[in-house]
Design a protein around this motif. Structure first.
Motif, short mmCIF file in Angstrom:
data_model
loop_
_atom_site.label_atom_id
_atom_site.label_comp_id
_atom_site.label_asym_id
_atom_site.label_seq_id
_atom_site.Cartn_x
_atom_site.Cartn_y
_atom_site.Cartn_z
N VAL A 29 0.85 -1.19 0.00
CA VAL A 29 0.00 0.00 0.00
C VAL A 29 0.88 1.24 0.00
O VAL A 29 2.08 1.18 0.32
CB VAL A 29 -0.93 0.04 1.24
N GLN B 160 -5.14 6.16 0.85
CA GLN B 160 -4.37 4.95 0.70
C GLN B 160 -4.77 4.23 -0.58
O GLN B 160 -5.95 4.12 -0.91
CB GLN B 160 -4.57 4.01 1.89
N ILE B 161 -3.76 3.75 -1.32
CA ILE B 161 -3.98 3.00 -2.55
C ILE B 161 -3.15 1.72 -2.46
O ILE B 161 -2.01 1.75 -2.01
CB ILE B 161 -3.56 3.80 -3.79
N GLY B 162 -3.73 0.62 -2.88
CA GLY B 162 -3.00 -0.64 -2.92
C GLY B 162 -2.38 -0.87 -4.27
O GLY B 162 -2.74 -0.22 -5.27
N THR C 147 -7.76 -1.22 -5.63
CA THR C 147 -8.62 -0.42 -4.75
C THR C 147 -9.61 -1.27 -3.96
O THR C 147 -10.38 -0.73 -3.17
CB THR C 147 -9.39 0.62 -5.56
N VAL D 123 -11.25 -3.50 -1.14
CA VAL D 123 -11.10 -3.50 0.31
C VAL D 123 -11.78 -4.72 0.90
O VAL D 123 -12.66 -5.33 0.29
CB VAL D 123 -11.67 -2.21 0.95
N LEU E 104 -7.67 -2.08 2.69
CA LEU E 104 -7.19 -2.47 1.37
C LEU E 104 -6.66 -3.90 1.41
O LEU E 104 -5.91 -4.27 2.31
CB LEU E 104 -6.07 -1.53 0.91
N THR F 263 -4.45 -5.38 -0.13
CA THR F 263 -3.01 -5.55 -0.27
C THR F 263 -2.24 -5.08 0.95
O THR F 263 -1.01 -5.01 0.91
CB THR F 263 -2.50 -4.78 -1.50
N GLU F 264 -2.92 -4.74 2.04
CA GLU F 264 -2.22 -4.12 3.17
C GLU F 264 -1.25 -5.07 3.86
O GLU F 264 -0.25 -4.64 4.42
CB GLU F 264 -3.21 -3.56 4.19
#
Length: 281
Positions: A199, A206-208, A227, A229, A235, A237-238
């Motif tokens: 992220v 915040q963008i993944g 994007t 969630v 997100l 991908t966090e």
């Protein structure tokens, strides 16, 4: 998959029905020294906690929970993990930048941990190139990738082993959280490549992102914004990611949430997300 008070950091799927998750249990927070104070290169106190490897089956039933560190250990943060077909590769680090870390390999059958080498910086991810013996690790925020080669003698622990190379990550789009070795594919001129996800925060948002990267240079060879969630609004991908080809289709596994975690499984719609802008389902 309930993780109690833990934060998932890395995930690998081994076989059809086992997920191995590296997770951090934090019993005391890291706190800033304040007033811009830096001591031994870092700006915060060490905090406290334990590193875990937790094993789940495909239904989310917890099979095992192994604590990898002792009480009071200053290195207790385990990051992204990689599986090379025999061992899980992981780092156990201090939970603060510009600190220290230890590279370990873990036998997934016994959860026995073997110390490989000690590193004079925080490292949050490990990627093992099984063809060359290179191990790549990402420091705090994945700003640098450092490499070691397992064919060379390492310094005796706890002495530090110097990396063979340190490369600045040229991409500021995503701070990678977890990476997986993808081999030396012909499409990328037989370079060692990995899939990384993470992220970034930009303009308060915040963008993944997911990227296929050249492991020696960290240059993204293909990348897409993400994007999506979780049900808890995080997100996907966090935190951990894993990737596989199942029935000829790309399949990606995410585990973003802390405390009460869910594995989200996605496959691309029609085309790979790395081709023609295809999306996930």
């Amino acid at each position: 998959m309930p993780l109690l008070q833990y934060e998932p950091e890395g995930i690998v799927r081994i076989g059809d029905d086992r997920f191995y998750v590296s997770a951090g249990e934090y019993t005391a927070p890291t706190t800033s020294y304040g007033n811009g104070t830096v001591i031994n290169g870092t700006d915060r106190m060490p905090g406290a906690g334990f590193a875990h490897i937790i094993v789940f089956d495909g239904n989310g039933t917890r099979i095992a929970d192994a604590t990898l560190t002792q009480e009071g250990a200053i290195e207790y943060h385990n990051g992204g993990i990689d599986y090379d077909g025999k061992y899980i590769w992981a780092t156990i680090a201090q939970y603060r930048p510009n600190s220290t870390a230890t590279l370990v390999k873990i036998d997934p059958l016994t959860i026995n941990v073997t110390t490989i080498l000690h590193i004079a910086d925080h490292q949050g991810g490990a990627i093992h190139d099984v063809d060359t013996g290179n191990v790549y690790m990402l420091n705090w925020g994945s700003r640098n990738v450092s490499s070691w080669n397992l064919n060379y003698v390492t310094a005796e622990y706890p002495a530090f082993t110097r990396p063979r190379s340190i490369t600045r990550n040229p991409s500021y789009y995503t701070d990678y959280q977890d990476c997986k070795f993808l081999g030396h594919p012909a499409v990328y001129d037989y370079r060692g490549v990995g899939l990384c996800s993470g992220v970034t925060s930009i303009y308060g948002t915040q963008i993944g992102g997911i990227a296929i990267v050249d492991l020696k240079t960290m240059v993204p060879l293909a990348e897409v914004p993400i994007t999506m969630v979780s049900d808890l609004g995080v997100l996907v991908t966090e935190n951990p990611v894993d990737v596989a080809i199942v029935d000829g289709r790309l399949r990606v596994y995410f585990m973003p949430d802390q405390h009460n975690s869910t594995v989200y499984v996605y496959e691309p719609v029609a085309a790979s997300p790395f081709e023609f802008g295809g999306g996930f389902e």
